[in-house]
Design a protein around this motif. Structure first.
Motif, PDB file in Angstrom:
ATOM      1  N   GLU A 222       0.877  -1.181  -0.157  1.00 41.00           N
ATOM      2  CA  GLU A 222       0.134   0.160   0.207  1.00 41.00           C
ATOM      3  C   GLU A 222       0.901   1.108  -0.099  1.00 41.00           C
ATOM      4  O   GLU A 222       0.585   2.238  -0.722  1.00 41.00           O
ATOM      5  CB  GLU A 222      -1.112   0.065   1.409  1.00 41.00           C
TER       6      GLU A 222
ATOM      7  N   GLN B 167       0.206   3.640  -2.877  1.00 42.37           N
ATOM      8  CA  GLN B 167      -0.639   4.892  -2.673  1.00 42.37           C
ATOM      9  C   GLN B 167       0.276   6.142  -1.991  1.00 42.37           C
ATOM     10  O   GLN B 167      -0.303   7.202  -2.130  1.00 42.37           O
ATOM     11  CB  GLN B 167      -1.530   4.459  -1.485  1.00 42.37           C
TER      12      GLN B 167
ATOM     13  N   ASP C 172      -5.670  -1.431   7.266  1.00 43.95           N
ATOM     14  CA  ASP C 172      -6.238  -2.376   6.314  1.00 43.95           C
ATOM     15  C   ASP C 172      -5.766  -3.773   5.973  1.00 43.95           C
ATOM     16  O   ASP C 172      -6.176  -4.871   6.425  1.00 43.95           O
ATOM     17  CB  ASP C 172      -6.576  -1.702   4.863  1.00 43.95           C
TER      18      ASP C 172
END
Ligand SMILES: Nc1ncnc2c1ncn2[C@@H]1O[C@H](COP(=O)(O)OP(=O)(O)OP(=O)(O)O)[C@@H](O)[C@H]1O
Ligand SMILES: C[C@@](O)(CCO)CC(=O)[O-]
Ligand SMILES: [Mg+2]
Length: 334
Positions: free
Chosen positions: A150, A154, A161
């Motif tokens: 992630e 991102q 998460d």
């Protein structure tokens, strides 16, 4: 050899966005799953079959008896970046760079809907590919690798998460550390707006506000962190369920107001939140990054009335249960 792994979706009960700034949050895995099958191929390439995802930028040309497909490389590559990074990371960890791997994905989780589809696909891919390459990783380690995926895709991610998707259950999370909270049946209804939001973009938008107006935004994030600590105390208390639920409901409503203040709600999300409250939910808020996606309502006595109200307001209700299990290896075939 062929490995099939699955990983669950999640809801964030309290603390999305502020968790990216090191504040605590509470999340639970839920019973929607992403399935990833991994096997070797002898071309030395990474091949991804993603059956439930729309690849944008596809052009189809017809001529006489031929049909040509062209795709916008950048957009197609971006949409598959969580899976690709997950495979590359595991190959690197296993010292198997260049090994040909084919993964095939099917998913029950709506994409970009706040239910952690990116984390579930990353965790299930890491689980399947690591087993294929003979790496022995615990679910906790797989959650940490999911966090790295992630971060790579991102730019920013708290890691909550992938952690909850890998380990399952109901957790309190803060800066990479988690604690399991006692399992409880939460009488919730999730409402899906039908539209999606990109977590990467929403996290970046909050970051811009924070940088422009730190004196205004910081106290909002601090208040969100305090809501989470209060919610944890209520969850761990010996209070009767009706008192606990009513306190959690109030905290959800305050948390929703603060998320709205950060600008991550939408007209539709707010409509579903208010429709649920009017129908008797004792609390309702966005879950996940927002910008579309989902809200959830706490409705101990009237789940079906709340689900109907969400439908009338134009959303899709989902009555989900907490999943005790995180990443699961479903099948290993020789
Ligand atoms: N079934 C799938 N196959 C391949 N990639 C997927 C799949 N599901 C999700 N993804 C990847 O995850 C991206 C969506 O992740 P994003 O973080 O924006 O939303 P989310 O994880 O659904 O919601 P949130 O992060 O708020 O919980 C998709 O654009 C795609 O890159
Ligand atoms: C918005 C966010 O807080 C939760 C997304 O489910 C992002 C993150 O924690 O990485
Ligand atoms: Mg995500």
């Amino acid at each position: 050899m062929r490995v099939l792994a699955s990983a669950p979706a999640k809801i964030i009960l309290f603390g999305e966005h502020s968790v990216v700034y090191g504040k605590p949050a509470i999340a639970a895995a839920i019973d929607l799953r992403t399935y990833v099958r991994a096997e070797f191929n002898d071309r030395g390439t990474i091949k991804i079959e993603a059956k439930d995802i729309r690849v944008p930028g596809l052009t189809v040309s017809f001529s006489e008896d031929e049909i040509y497909f062209e795709s916008d490389y950048g957009r197609a590559a971006e949409v598959l970046s969580y899976v690709r990074q997950a495979i590359e990371l595991v190959r690197e960890e296993a010292g198997a760079n260049g090994k040909g791997i084919t993964v095939s994905i099917t998913s029950q989780i709506p994409v970009g809907a706040g239910l952690g589809s990116s984390a579930a696909v990353a965790v299930a891919t890491i689980g399947a590919v690591s087993r294929l390459l003979g790496l022995e990783l615990s679910n906790e380690e797989i959650g940490r690798l999911g966090h790295r995926v992630e971060l790579l895709v991102q730019g920013a991610s708290s890691g909550i998460d992938p952690t909850v998707s890998a380990i399952g259950g109901f957790i309190h999370y803060e800066r990479g550390k988690f604690e399991h909270l006692p399992f409880m049946e939460l009488p919730i209804v999730v409402g899906y707006t039908g539209s999606s939001g990109s977590t990467k973009e929403l996290v970046a938008m909050v970051r811009r506000s924070y940088e422009e107006m730190p004196d205004v935004i910081e106290p909002v994030l601090v208040a969100m962190g305090k809501i989470v600590e209060k919610a944890r105390d209520v969850i761990l208390s010996e209070l009767d369920d009706d008192v606990r639920f009513s306190q959690l409901g109030r905290l959800m409503n305050i948390n929703h107001g603060l998320l709205d203040a950060l600008g991550v709600s939408t007209k539709k999300l707010s409509e579903l939140v208010y429709a649920a409250r009017v129908a008797g939910a004792i609390g309702a808020k966005i879950t996940g990054a927002g910008g579309g996606g989902c809200m959830y309502a706490l409705a101990p006595e009237n789940q079906s009335e709340v689900a109907t109200a969400i439908t009338i307001a134009g959303g899709t209700p989902m009555i989900t249960r907490i999943s005790r299990e995180g990443l699961r290896i479903e099948e290993v075939l020789p």
